[in-house]
Design a protein around this motif. Structure first.
Motif, PDB file in Angstrom:
ATOM      1  N   HIS A  74       0.505  -1.105  -0.147  1.00  8.86           N
ATOM      2  CA  HIS A  74       0.048  -0.050   0.247  1.00  8.86           C
ATOM      3  C   HIS A  74       0.651   1.610  -0.138  1.00  8.86           C
ATOM      4  CE1 HIS A  74      -3.802  -1.891   0.781  1.00  8.86           C
ATOM      5  NE2 HIS A  74      -2.657  -2.729   1.742  1.00  8.86           N
ATOM      6  N   THR A  94      -0.067  -0.809 -10.012  1.00  7.58           N
ATOM      7  CA  THR A  94      -0.670  -1.135  -9.948  1.00  7.58           C
ATOM      8  C   THR A  94      -2.083  -2.019 -10.605  1.00  7.58           C
ATOM      9  OG1 THR A  94      -1.992  -0.020 -11.589  1.00  7.58           O
ATOM     10  CG2 THR A  94      -2.013   1.091  -9.257  1.00  7.58           C
ATOM     11  N   GLU A  95      -1.072  -2.820 -11.656  1.00  9.60           N
ATOM     12  CA  GLU A  95      -0.758  -4.240 -12.550  1.00  9.60           C
ATOM     13  C   GLU A  95      -0.931  -5.032 -11.993  1.00  9.60           C
ATOM     14  OE1 GLU A  95      -1.908  -5.124 -15.276  1.00  9.60           O
ATOM     15  OE2 GLU A  95      -3.308  -3.480 -15.112  1.00  9.60           O
ATOM     16  N   ARG A  99      -1.805  -1.052  -4.160  1.00  5.43           N
ATOM     17  CA  ARG A  99      -2.914  -0.258  -3.873  1.00  5.43           C
ATOM     18  C   ARG A  99      -2.128   1.313  -4.113  1.00  5.43           C
ATOM     19  NH1 ARG A  99      -7.850  -2.774  -4.847  1.00  5.43           N
ATOM     20  NH2 ARG A  99      -8.954  -1.699  -3.000  1.00  5.43           N
ATOM     21  N   PHE A 100      -2.271   1.674  -5.016  1.00  5.95           N
ATOM     22  CA  PHE A 100      -1.881   3.022  -5.232  1.00  5.95           C
ATOM     23  C   PHE A 100      -2.297   3.871  -5.183  1.00  5.95           C
ATOM     24  CE2 PHE A 100       1.020   6.389  -6.630  1.00  5.95           C
ATOM     25  CZ  PHE A 100       1.646   5.961  -6.888  1.00  5.95           C
ATOM     26  N   ARG A 101      -2.166   4.962  -3.585  1.00  8.59           N
ATOM     27  CA  ARG A 101      -3.224   5.975  -3.582  1.00  8.59           C
ATOM     28  C   ARG A 101      -2.837   7.444  -3.504  1.00  8.59           C
ATOM     29  NH1 ARG A 101      -4.441   1.401  -0.434  1.00  8.59           N
ATOM     30  NH2 ARG A 101      -6.799   1.092  -0.446  1.00  8.59           N
ATOM     31  N   LEU A 395      -7.719   6.106  -5.031  1.00  9.42           N
ATOM     32  CA  LEU A 395      -7.477   5.239  -5.384  1.00  9.42           C
ATOM     33  C   LEU A 395      -7.050   4.711  -7.064  1.00  9.42           C
ATOM     34  CD1 LEU A 395      -5.542   1.767  -4.250  1.00  9.42           C
ATOM     35  CD2 LEU A 395      -8.591   1.580  -4.144  1.00  9.42           C
ATOM     36  N   SER A 397      -6.358   2.807 -10.700  1.00  5.97           N
ATOM     37  CA  SER A 397      -5.985   1.612 -10.897  1.00  5.97           C
ATOM     38  C   SER A 397      -5.273   1.540 -11.987  1.00  5.97           C
ATOM     39  CB  SER A 397      -7.584   1.337 -11.140  1.00  5.97           C
ATOM     40  OG  SER A 397      -8.350   1.254 -11.663  1.00  5.97           O
TER      41      SER A 397
END
Length: 415
Positions: A74, A94-95, A99-101, A395, A397
């Motif tokens: 994360h 993300t692939e 979880r990149f925010r 977030l 995606s």
């Protein structure tokens, strides 16, 4: 997008911790990347700045590798501090399941970013809930010496022990910000194994319930100082009460030393701090300007036991607007280590600022000092009037960034 919730955690001393001082990127980055490479369950990472340079690419490779072997990864970056990450960079993470925010991803207007206030300025890593890092170092190449004259002088700590449980719980609440989700109570620290003899406190600043906690602990330490204080801070323009405690400590015989930027990354930094010089020097505070390269550190020590390392500067942004995190340490060995490093800085890389000789301009300087002093006195109140929007966390995606099946970036690749 989900809205931020309030973060609350206990403010008490936690025994049984071990801290290791990490100076500059040369010591910090290898430790963090190795910790991520050894992660078995989870990596939580928050940072203000992440650039797509050789350091950002090395972090990318470490996070990607952890995610590909099944570790929950994360990441939370600030939308103002990290505005230029490419779709390729984020999409390949993300692939892989990262979880990149992004904290408050503001839009630009005529090329100017408007989301400048109330930034997420923390720099924290927690690996497997057992090992933590906290300090002032961002993920960018200007934190290593080979960047050149603009390479930053900075500090972080590696943390083991029960205090990591508080860091872990805090970062999970900040990063895993699912709307409407009820968070579990803070992890118990009583059952965590001791790793050393240091007592510690994890202290944060937000715009809701902990608006001045970091400054408060600084002021308490200054108030109780008996023989020495050393503060090294990149952006120094604190409030009235902070300056008052520094002056009082110096006047009662405490050796109060302040290390500031002599080669600032932004000229306004030195100009602002210099407005306070007369006021502090007249009270007996010793001021040193670090002249080798830009100073980016946010560290301090008091007497032989108390110390702090973290993300918080001592300026209006950090003390009244930004989201910050520091760790406060009670440990003689760590205090002595930090004191040796700061003394080395003062002895070898700093110029001591001398008090201005009396002149016909004394009245003007006194008036300027008086005006600045009272400006600082009222700034916390004025800061409350500035925009207090509720930031959001976005977030990312693969579909949003539009780069499915992008091959991973290679460590050390140019941005």
């Amino acid at each position: 997008m989900t809205r931020l919730h309030k973060n609350q955690h206990p403010r008490r001393w936690v025994p049984g911790n071990h801290f290791e001082l990490l100076e500059n990127g040369e010591e910090f980055f290898p430790r963090v990347f190795e910790a991520i490479a050894q992660a078995r369950r989870e990596v939580m990472l928050e940072t203000f700045i992440l650039f797509e340079d050789k350091i950002g690419q090395a972090l990318h490779a470490a996070l990607l590798g952890a995610a590909q072997r099944g570790v929950q990864v994360h990441v939370l970056v600030d939308g103002f501090g990290s505005p230029d990450l490419s779709d390729r960079y984020v999409g390949s993470l993300t692939e892989a399941g990262v979880r990149f925010r992004i904290f408050d991803p503001g839009r630009s207007f005529m090329g100017q970013r408007l989301n400048v206030l109330r930034r997420m300025h923390r720099k924290i890593v927690v690996v497997d809930g057992q090992l933590g890092f906290i300090g002032g170092i961002n993920y960018s190449a200007d934190h290593v010496a080979d960047f050149g004259p603009e390479a930053k002088q900075d500090y972080s700590v590696q943390v083991r022990g029960p205090i990591v449980a508080q860091m872990h719980h805090f970062t999970r609440e900040a990063v895993l910000d699912d709307a409407g989700r009820k968070h579990q109570p803070s992890a118990s620290i009583t059952g965590r194994p001791h790793a050393g003899t240091a007592r510690a406190m994890f202290v944060t600043r937000d715009n809701h319930h902990h608006t001045n906690d970091i400054e408060h602990h600084y002021r308490v330490a200054l108030r109780t100082a008996r023989h020495r204080v050393v503060i090294a801070n990149a952006y120094f323009f604190p409030g009235y009460r902070f300056i008052r405690e520094m002056r009082r400590a110096a006047r009662r015989g405490v050796d109060v030393r302040l290390i500031l930027q002599g080669q600032p990354d932004m000229p306004i930094v030195k100009a602002a701090a210099s407005l306070l010089y007369d006021h502090l020097l007249r009270a007996g505070v010793r001021i040193y300007e670090y002249c080798d390269r830009p100073l980016h550190g946010k560290v301090a020590l008091v007497d032989d036991e108390w110390a702090t390392v973290g993300s918080s500067n001592l300026d209006p942004l950090s003390l009244s607007l930004n989201l910050e995190a520091n760790v406060i340490i009670q440990d003689n060995a760590f205090n002595a280590r930090l004191h040796r490093r700061l003394s080395h800085l003062m002895d070898n890389s700093c110029k001591q600022v001398e008090a201005t000789a009396p002149s016909r301009w004394d009245g003007l300087r006194l008036l300027r000092s008086y005006a600045v002093f009272h400006l600082m006195r009222w700034f916390p109140t004025w800061a409350g009037w500035l925009p207090r929007h509720q930031p959001v966390i976005a977030l990312a995606s693969p579909q949003e960034v539009g780069v499915p099946n992008v091959p991973p970036a290679q460590p050390g690749a140019a941005a």
